[in-house]
Write a protein that holds these residues in place. Sequence first.
Motif, PDB file in Angstrom:
ATOM      1  N   PRO A 772     -16.960 -64.618  16.129  1.00 16.16           N
ATOM      2  CA  PRO A 772     -16.040 -64.222  17.189  1.00 16.16           C
ATOM      3  C   PRO A 772     -15.508 -62.827  16.879  1.00 16.16           C
ATOM      4  CG  PRO A 772     -15.345 -66.259  16.077  1.00 16.16           C
ATOM      5  CD  PRO A 772     -16.372 -65.620  15.226  1.00 16.16           C
ATOM      6  N   TYR A 773     -15.527 -61.997  17.858  1.00  9.46           N
ATOM      7  CA  TYR A 773     -14.963 -60.671  17.613  1.00  9.46           C
ATOM      8  C   TYR A 773     -13.648 -60.538  18.363  1.00  9.46           C
ATOM      9  CZ  TYR A 773     -17.619 -59.816  21.913  1.00  9.46           C
ATOM     10  OH  TYR A 773     -18.144 -59.898  23.177  1.00  9.46           O
ATOM     11  N   ARG A 774     -12.720 -59.911  17.688  1.00 11.10           N
ATOM     12  CA  ARG A 774     -11.360 -59.899  18.215  1.00 11.10           C
ATOM     13  C   ARG A 774     -11.215 -58.977  19.417  1.00 11.10           C
ATOM     14  NH1 ARG A 774      -8.637 -60.021  12.382  1.00 11.10           N
ATOM     15  NH2 ARG A 774     -10.700 -59.247  11.924  1.00 11.10           N
ATOM     16  N   ILE A 775     -10.305 -59.339  20.247  1.00 14.18           N
ATOM     17  CA  ILE A 775     -10.052 -58.587  21.470  1.00 14.18           C
ATOM     18  C   ILE A 775      -8.555 -58.359  21.592  1.00 14.18           C
ATOM     19  CG2 ILE A 775     -10.193 -58.661  23.982  1.00 14.18           C
ATOM     20  CD1 ILE A 775     -12.900 -58.634  22.885  1.00 14.18           C
ATOM     21  N   VAL A 776      -8.183 -57.182  21.971  1.00 17.44           N
ATOM     22  CA  VAL A 776      -6.794 -56.955  22.354  1.00 17.44           C
ATOM     23  C   VAL A 776      -6.805 -56.479  23.798  1.00 17.44           C
ATOM     24  CG1 VAL A 776      -4.770 -55.524  22.036  1.00 17.44           C
ATOM     25  CG2 VAL A 776      -5.946 -56.445  20.063  1.00 17.44           C
ATOM     26  N   VAL A 777      -6.145 -57.264  24.633  1.00 17.10           N
ATOM     27  CA  VAL A 777      -6.059 -56.864  26.039  1.00 17.10           C
ATOM     28  C   VAL A 777      -4.848 -55.959  26.195  1.00 17.10           C
ATOM     29  CG1 VAL A 777      -5.589 -57.696  28.339  1.00 17.10           C
ATOM     30  CG2 VAL A 777      -7.186 -58.915  26.896  1.00 17.10           C
ATOM     31  N   LEU A 778      -5.093 -54.754  26.639  1.00 20.93           N
ATOM     32  CA  LEU A 778      -3.976 -53.816  26.788  1.00 20.93           C
ATOM     33  C   LEU A 778      -3.426 -53.850  28.206  1.00 20.93           C
ATOM     34  CD1 LEU A 778      -5.332 -50.805  24.769  1.00 20.93           C
ATOM     35  CD2 LEU A 778      -3.658 -52.486  24.076  1.00 20.93           C
ATOM     36  N   SER A 779      -4.275 -54.071  29.138  1.00 17.77           N
ATOM     37  CA  SER A 779      -3.833 -54.239  30.511  1.00 17.77           C
ATOM     38  C   SER A 779      -4.985 -54.912  31.223  1.00 17.77           C
ATOM     39  CB  SER A 779      -3.492 -52.901  31.150  1.00 17.77           C
ATOM     40  OG  SER A 779      -4.670 -52.164  31.340  1.00 17.77           O
ATOM     41  N   ALA A 780      -4.852 -55.049  32.521  1.00 22.61           N
ATOM     42  CA  ALA A 780      -5.899 -55.769  33.232  1.00 22.61           C
ATOM     43  C   ALA A 780      -7.220 -55.021  33.208  1.00 22.61           C
ATOM     44  CB  ALA A 780      -5.472 -56.021  34.667  1.00 22.61           C
ATOM     45  N   ASP A 781      -7.199 -53.771  32.831  1.00 21.26           N
ATOM     46  CA  ASP A 781      -8.482 -53.078  32.815  1.00 21.26           C
ATOM     47  C   ASP A 781      -8.677 -52.185  31.599  1.00 21.26           C
ATOM     48  OD1 ASP A 781      -6.747 -51.154  33.348  1.00 21.26           O
ATOM     49  OD2 ASP A 781      -7.643 -50.462  35.210  1.00 21.26           O
ATOM     50  N   SER A 782      -8.099 -52.575  30.524  1.00 19.95           N
ATOM     51  CA  SER A 782      -8.374 -51.803  29.317  1.00 19.95           C
ATOM     52  C   SER A 782      -8.100 -52.684  28.115  1.00 19.95           C
ATOM     53  CB  SER A 782      -7.495 -50.557  29.264  1.00 19.95           C
ATOM     54  OG  SER A 782      -6.144 -50.932  29.263  1.00 19.95           O
ATOM     55  N   GLY A 783      -8.609 -52.254  27.011  1.00 22.76           N
ATOM     56  CA  GLY A 783      -8.388 -53.054  25.821  1.00 22.76           C
ATOM     57  C   GLY A 783      -9.156 -52.533  24.635  1.00 22.76           C
ATOM     58  N   LEU A 784      -8.957 -53.208  23.524  1.00 22.49           N
ATOM     59  CA  LEU A 784      -9.646 -52.845  22.301  1.00 22.49           C
ATOM     60  C   LEU A 784     -10.565 -53.997  21.899  1.00 22.49           C
ATOM     61  CD1 LEU A 784      -6.608 -51.538  20.238  1.00 22.49           C
ATOM     62  CD2 LEU A 784      -8.102 -50.241  21.724  1.00 22.49           C
ATOM     63  N   ILE A 785     -11.685 -53.627  21.358  1.00 23.48           N
ATOM     64  CA  ILE A 785     -12.643 -54.623  20.905  1.00 23.48           C
ATOM     65  C   ILE A 785     -12.962 -54.354  19.455  1.00 23.48           C
ATOM     66  CG2 ILE A 785     -14.922 -55.607  21.264  1.00 23.48           C
ATOM     67  CD1 ILE A 785     -14.864 -54.609  24.080  1.00 23.48           C
ATOM     68  N   GLU A 786     -13.091 -55.406  18.717  1.00 25.29           N
ATOM     69  CA  GLU A 786     -13.499 -55.232  17.331  1.00 25.29           C
ATOM     70  C   GLU A 786     -15.019 -55.151  17.296  1.00 25.29           C
ATOM     71  OE1 GLU A 786     -13.170 -58.737  15.061  1.00 25.29           O
ATOM     72  OE2 GLU A 786     -13.618 -57.753  13.163  1.00 25.29           O
ATOM     73  N   PRO A 787     -15.554 -54.031  16.842  1.00 17.76           N
ATOM     74  CA  PRO A 787     -17.010 -53.947  16.763  1.00 17.76           C
ATOM     75  C   PRO A 787     -17.518 -54.825  15.622  1.00 17.76           C
ATOM     76  CG  PRO A 787     -15.972 -51.789  16.545  1.00 17.76           C
ATOM     77  CD  PRO A 787     -14.913 -52.820  16.366  1.00 17.76           C
ATOM     78  N   VAL A 788     -18.663 -55.397  15.827  1.00 20.77           N
ATOM     79  CA  VAL A 788     -19.276 -56.169  14.766  1.00 20.77           C
ATOM     80  C   VAL A 788     -20.093 -55.191  13.936  1.00 20.77           C
ATOM     81  CG1 VAL A 788     -20.648 -58.184  14.263  1.00 20.77           C
ATOM     82  CG2 VAL A 788     -19.420 -58.044  16.407  1.00 20.77           C
ATOM     83  N   VAL A 789     -19.695 -55.013  12.704  1.00 21.94           N
ATOM     84  CA  VAL A 789     -20.336 -53.943  11.925  1.00 21.94           C
ATOM     85  C   VAL A 789     -21.665 -54.441  11.367  1.00 21.94           C
ATOM     86  CG1 VAL A 789     -18.191 -52.832  11.351  1.00 21.94           C
ATOM     87  CG2 VAL A 789     -19.103 -54.580   9.834  1.00 21.94           C
ATOM     88  N   ASN A 790     -22.434 -53.485  10.939  1.00 24.55           N
ATOM     89  CA  ASN A 790     -23.757 -53.760  10.376  1.00 24.55           C
ATOM     90  C   ASN A 790     -24.667 -54.472  11.357  1.00 24.55           C
ATOM     91  OD1 ASN A 790     -23.257 -52.588   7.912  1.00 24.55           O
ATOM     92  ND2 ASN A 790     -22.419 -54.451   7.040  1.00 24.55           N
ATOM     93  N   THR A 791     -24.583 -54.093  12.589  1.00 23.41           N
ATOM     94  CA  THR A 791     -25.456 -54.730  13.560  1.00 23.41           C
ATOM     95  C   THR A 791     -26.181 -53.678  14.385  1.00 23.41           C
ATOM     96  OG1 THR A 791     -23.684 -54.766  15.184  1.00 23.41           O
ATOM     97  CG2 THR A 791     -24.007 -56.753  13.880  1.00 23.41           C
ATOM     98  N   VAL A 792     -27.317 -54.106  14.909  1.00 24.68           N
ATOM     99  CA  VAL A 792     -27.987 -53.324  15.962  1.00 24.68           C
ATOM    100  C   VAL A 792     -28.386 -54.292  17.046  1.00 24.68           C
ATOM    101  CG1 VAL A 792     -28.910 -51.340  14.746  1.00 24.68           C
ATOM    102  CG2 VAL A 792     -30.051 -53.522  14.561  1.00 24.68           C
ATOM    103  N   SER A 793     -28.483 -53.788  18.236  1.00 26.57           N
ATOM    104  CA  SER A 793     -28.893 -54.686  19.310  1.00 26.57           C
ATOM    105  C   SER A 793     -30.398 -54.862  19.252  1.00 26.57           C
ATOM    106  CB  SER A 793     -28.457 -54.140  20.657  1.00 26.57           C
ATOM    107  OG  SER A 793     -29.224 -53.016  20.986  1.00 26.57           O
ATOM    108  N   LEU A 794     -30.846 -55.961  19.790  1.00 28.53           N
ATOM    109  CA  LEU A 794     -32.292 -56.209  19.817  1.00 28.53           C
ATOM    110  C   LEU A 794     -32.994 -55.087  20.562  1.00 28.53           C
ATOM    111  CD1 LEU A 794     -32.588 -60.037  20.450  1.00 28.53           C
ATOM    112  CD2 LEU A 794     -32.618 -58.782  18.314  1.00 28.53           C
ATOM    113  N   HIS A 795     -32.307 -54.582  21.561  1.00 31.41           N
ATOM    114  CA  HIS A 795     -32.876 -53.469  22.305  1.00 31.41           C
ATOM    115  C   HIS A 795     -33.140 -52.276  21.395  1.00 31.41           C
ATOM    116  CE1 HIS A 795     -33.143 -50.098  25.031  1.00 31.41           C
ATOM    117  NE2 HIS A 795     -32.013 -49.612  24.563  1.00 31.41           N
TER     118      HIS A 795
END
Lengths: 992, 674
Positions: A772-795
């Motif tokens: 689970p990656y943490r989320i901070v909702v700052l308002s209805a249309d903005s926020g902070l997300i905790e990036p999952v480090v050491n990852t790459v997307s399959l793409h």
Amino acid sequence: MATRAAPPPACKPAPVALPLPPEVTAVHGAPAPCGRPRRPGRATHQRNLSLDFRSMGIVLPPVQHSSLRRTHHRNRSLDSVLQEIPELEAAEETALKPALSCPRVRRAGPPPPPPVAAAAAPRLGGEDAASLGSTDSGISSDGSERDFRGDAEHAATGAAAAMASSPARSAIDSDRPPAGAPVTGAASVTVTAGTPVTGAGSVTVTAAPVTAAAPVTPVTVMAAGDAKPGTQKSWLLRLFESKLFDMSIAVNYLFNSKEPGVQTYIVNRMFSFSEEDTDFFLPQLVNMYIQMPDVAEVLHPYLVHRCRKSVNFSLHTARLLDAYSSDANLSNKKKPLGTRLRNLILSDELRPKGATAAERRLAVPPARPGEQTLSPLRRTHQRSRSDATASYSKGHQRTGSTGSMRCYLGDIGSGRAFDSGCSCYDTAQGKCNDLLGRRVECVCGAPRLRPQLEFIGALMSIGQRLGAMPTREAKTTQLLNELSLLNLNLPARVWLPLYSTGHHVVRVPAQAAAVLNSKDKAPYMLYPCLPQDKAPYMLYSLPQDKAPYMLYPLSAAGQGSLHADKAPYMLYVEVVEVDGPETAPVPAKCINTLRHTRSEESLETAAAAAPAAPALPTTFSLYGNMDAENADCWSQEDDDISQQYWQLRRPRLERERDTISQMSLESADSREPVLIAPGDIRRRLADSLAAPRSTFARDPEDPSAAVLKEPWAEKERRIRASSPYGHLAGWRLLPVIVKCGDDLRQELLAYQLLETLDRLWKLERVPLWVRPYRIVVLSADSGLIEPVVNTVSLHQVKKNSRMSLKEYFLQEFGDVTTEAFLTAQRNFVQSCAAYCIVCYLLQVKDRHNGNILLDSAGHLIHIDFGFMLSTSPKNLGFEASPFKLTPEFVEVMGGLGSDMFEYFKILMLQGLVAARKHHEKLLTLVEIMRSGSQLPCFRSGAATVQFLRNRFHMNMTEEQLQYLVDSMVESSIHSLTTKLYDGFQYFTNGIL
Amino acid sequence: MASRLRPGSQKKQIKEKIVQIYESFFKGEDVAAGNANFWDELFLLRPRVSVLESELARLSSEQLSALKVPLNQLFARCVDVVREEHLLRAAHALQTLSGLVAGVCRQPRPGPQSDAVDLLVGLDAAEREMGRLCGRCAELLAGLYPETLRSLVLDALLAVAAASEDINRNGLLEYLMINSSLFEPVIQLLSHGATRSVHGHKCVLLLTLLVNYRKSEPANPYVVKLSILDDELALNGYSQVITAALSDFNWKYAAQTCDSQSQGWLSSLTSMVGNMFVADELATRSESIKANHGVLVALYEAVHLNRNFIATLTQASTDASSQPPSPQSTLDREQAPAPPAAGQPDPLGAPVNLLVAFLQYCSIVMQDTKSDAATNNVRQCFIVLTCVSEDQYCNSLMHDPNLVFVVRLHRLPMRHRKATDRPAHPQPLATALLDLTVEFIMSHLMKRFPLDLYLQCVGIVHRVLCYQKRCRVRLGYHWRELWSALMSLLKFIVSNENAVVKRNNIFELAILVVNIFNLFITYGDTFLPTPTSYDELYYELIRMHQVFSNLYSMSLRYSNEGEHREAAMRLTNNLVNIRAICNHFSPKIEAWSQANNQTSLTEDQVLDVVRSNYESLTLKLQESLDQYERYAESPRYSSFFTAVVRSVIRDTWSGLNFDQVDHASLLNQTSAIS
């Protein structure tokens, strides 16, 4: 089942010490003070009776008797009392149970009608037990039954038992021996709760019951001592007193129970839960606060209490209130509740009790005649500031006790944008206290929330300005510039709300930041259905012409760009860990340690070089004439620096290769000509470039790929080495994604669900792995997300390595028989199974390869829960399969029929069974968030929850479930639509 | 003269009272005689500084000497009033002071020069009076006083600092050195955005002048203080003032050229007409360039003295949008086009940092090296770039692949190419720096060969390469452009031997260029981006072998006789590897073409030959290719900077106008406070 739910025998018997005469009936018609035999002297005012602090030696501040302000004042004073007796909190848990006993009384049949219920909902009449059971009052069979069912499953995982529990319960209910009148030991409390309702109006009640509870505690505890031991308690109370009672159940009952007594009890219990536990459910609490006025009343004191204690909590609450009350369909009646609390929080009046109001008033600098009294607090918004920079700064110099210290909050150019001007922690007294381990209190009245607000606001406005930039290149440059500006204001007493460890932000290395791929190109992007005329909101207060602490709608220009292009960006923030970030001293500013002063040297060398120069031949020679002193002067520094860079930039192997320059230096002494071969030079060049590189090449189209691929530890080391704060003990690097223009509330819900699943799998010892990656909702249309480090997307894996997933695993981890590969494979299977369950249960859609990450240990991680529950990117019939399981994934597991693949299916079954056992926890989260929500994931309304419940397949046996898993896996692997969707994403977005 | 000396008698002109007082004062009358409150009242009147100045300027040195005592008295009174709390009178006193200093010191007078200090303050009282004045000035700058008053303080200080054209002979400055308390308040003003936008330019100018006073002597406290300044905000403010001035200039230039380009087909028609105004255009340009002289020196001093300053080179400006153009430039160029405002896209790209602005500025400035002043300007730019390219930290910033910026270099229209500015995209700053040097090398191959500038320019390239070699940075640069530019330079030298060698010792330059090639040959593996680029280097060398053999024969010719014997000999030695390469590969290529029966080979074919024949070649290791003489101001550039500071002082004078004070706002502000 009953034995399971029964409280441990050691549990306190119901307090019955203050027997109330059976004829309490009088109470609920109108408060009948005369009916209370114990305190006839205080008959006139019931409230005083229960809130009698004087007996405890606590002197209340004088109550102001203006009827308008009374409620508020009272709350404050009560809270202040609460603050002063924190040691009572522990006792609260037990002491407050009496509040719960009244429902029991009512249920027990021959009614002494419950005062609380009567006060809150007179329509119930409250005489008939059967009618009570059928309505949704606090102990309705519906609410409790469900929870008991959960417990039942805990004992026996059979579905049958669960099915049976309902009739069983009702039987027990009716059989229950009447508890009788003597149980009304809680009289003083319950009456307290009731009285203000009838007396002072509905608002008063919010504070009264709870706050009353604490002071009364000693009395009731004492009373409990001589309680009748054999008294049976109600089932609900027994549940609440049992070990099983946790925050999840509490929230569930808070939501489902309409009974003020129950609600009050639960909220009181919440004081005793650990803060992490309650914080996890904060979104639910806030949503209830907004949607359900009755819950809001009981929740209010708790929230206020926590807000006083912590800046972080205040801000979280304010932001969530903001975000969840911004939905359009909220009735006007409901809106003000959340807004009022938010304004209260933002007004910064909820301070720790250390500094009393009077003291603070003294400390606040006298207002200038032209300005509003509170202008330093209100002048927050940057837009207005830029208009009036000159006048603002001039008019704003504090002349009061703080001397020439000016307030620069929010002025990024000032270098002290996040400095509240509070110096309490830096004074000798403060430091002394700090050393002694005493809590330092701020007494100067400096804004408490503003620095943090400004910091987050600055991050947000960077995002907005980035959005206005036309190209990715321009965005990158702009980001660099903005961050270097931000750095001027750091270190400061601000922190990232994303991470719970206490820390101060000291620096944001601009070079390490990256603009992320924005989603605006996604063809199926569903915008949250906000009406177009609604401006995006920022958590900002307004200049004085509008109502204070109103949400600030962005100007037209900002709004347009905001919707035109989203610019999420990723930051690495250097922080220094501290205990108690609100009070700990901020690390001093450092400038890069590479730089030293040059003046003395240059003066000396200039003097030294002057006589040396004429001695040289007429032509000035660039080579070999560095006089000794000069060389000394510089070589030292250059050596240091180049050493540092070598270590940073080249692998160790290469270090031996730099032989030529060595030779050239040596050859300066010996005059022998050294021969070199250009063939060697070229070979070395080719070799050094051909050396395998752990990172992807930097791609101007996708700068984030290279940034993300770099191993976290390596990046941390690199940045630490170049940071002037790297030497500090608590130095850490924290990543964060700042999202502007995206609604993260759904992500937050997904985080909660993932986290819950993770916990329950751990509890049940199922080796499933989710991140689970943490989320901070700052308002209805903005926020902070905790990036999952050491990852790459399959793409990115596919794009950069151009091989299949299996081949990539082989390349990264080694041959199939190696330990590393097997570990990675196991990780992959465990995480893949976990996310398959998640995807199935939550119906997570939009599963293209850009949304699936692979970490350095082989774990599969799904991100982006923008489409779940009842939404999917246009219902074209894409992604019809239960979850995404491509043949490629199966190949990594070892192919169909392999051991790991079977293990995968077993894991899925175990995971499903475990999830089913605790499904109430998940349902609670979803159900509460659904109420009044406009989120797209709740599009199908109440059915959303029902469908989710159905997906747990409560009525299936384990064999049936196993069959289900098999068939789901089968259909997913062979799903045509998955392939179609991937193909579609490839053609439309270029996602491989 | 004589008629004018009879004041007002014939013309019956009504004069302001203050003017009358000035006149009687300079006639030697005791103005205070009849009125006990004279001095109190005097400073309530609004001073007419220009009249004061011209009155003083009219006096011969003898007359001036005669007025020494009243002048001293007036000066002392001014200082007294400045120290008073009555701010309006303090403001008037400051204006009067500035006028006094300007009038006494500015005008060159025939005859024996008497000491300005003695005339103004009196030698015996000088230390006390100046100390009091400086203390009060620092107070006014640091405290909460109206901006107009602060501006007057800075004006007065500038007048003192620029009192003498030769800054080292400015006796008044000695007292500012003793009272170095001015530094902190000035830095304070620079740190804060609001005050910086008002006073920034004057602050920077003042600091520059103060630093340049006898800078080689360790006694100058401002040099020390500036060099150890580590307040990031102040440094940032300092750099922003410079950035604002430079980008202002850049913007105006770009707007000018954009105009001429946007005409499209009309431009061909109007080019003829336009030629008539070329002189005019050049005049405006050089004028504005001169206006930037002070800023340029300020930049130099900061880069040269303060290592912490380097970090701010790549920091964006905080208030570029809100900052008005520097006051100095508005005074000079009243018809300035409006700064890039809302709506209109900024031709220079929105975010600007100092280094980007400076590189752009350089690219504009170096288009013109016709006059001495312009050459000096370019020289100074190159000196700054030399310092920058010597600095380890700055190099690491410039080579950071994550720090990319758009730098729009301007290119001069020339006969053989169009003057299109390349489409700019973000790149590391080192790339832009190299582009700039390549551009300079290519555009100044002319009969009036600016050897000194070339030496500096090639030196910059050399320093950057040394850094890359040392730190193994592989910059993705199109090295071919650099190589061909350097080769064209050599070619030009060889073919214009007669014109160039006669006047200059071009061997130094040739050695430098050849050594850059040697660096590539010997250490290419440490900093070239691809193996192919190493092949390409050989390809270019072989292709241009004629140039090198000509250069070799030329150096042989000079190595036997003449004043450049020694340098020519070293050049022959340094050419040894390049000649070996040419001699090795040329026959191989010839043989290949004969074997394959092809007269002209394609590039790929040559590269193949080169690749297959590396093994049979050995080269000599050249010594200390990566050594360079570190930049030192003295003695090489001391006289240059003396001249530059002289022109800065002249600019300062023309920028100062003590009468041009917004008197209404002054009245407003002072009365509101006091």
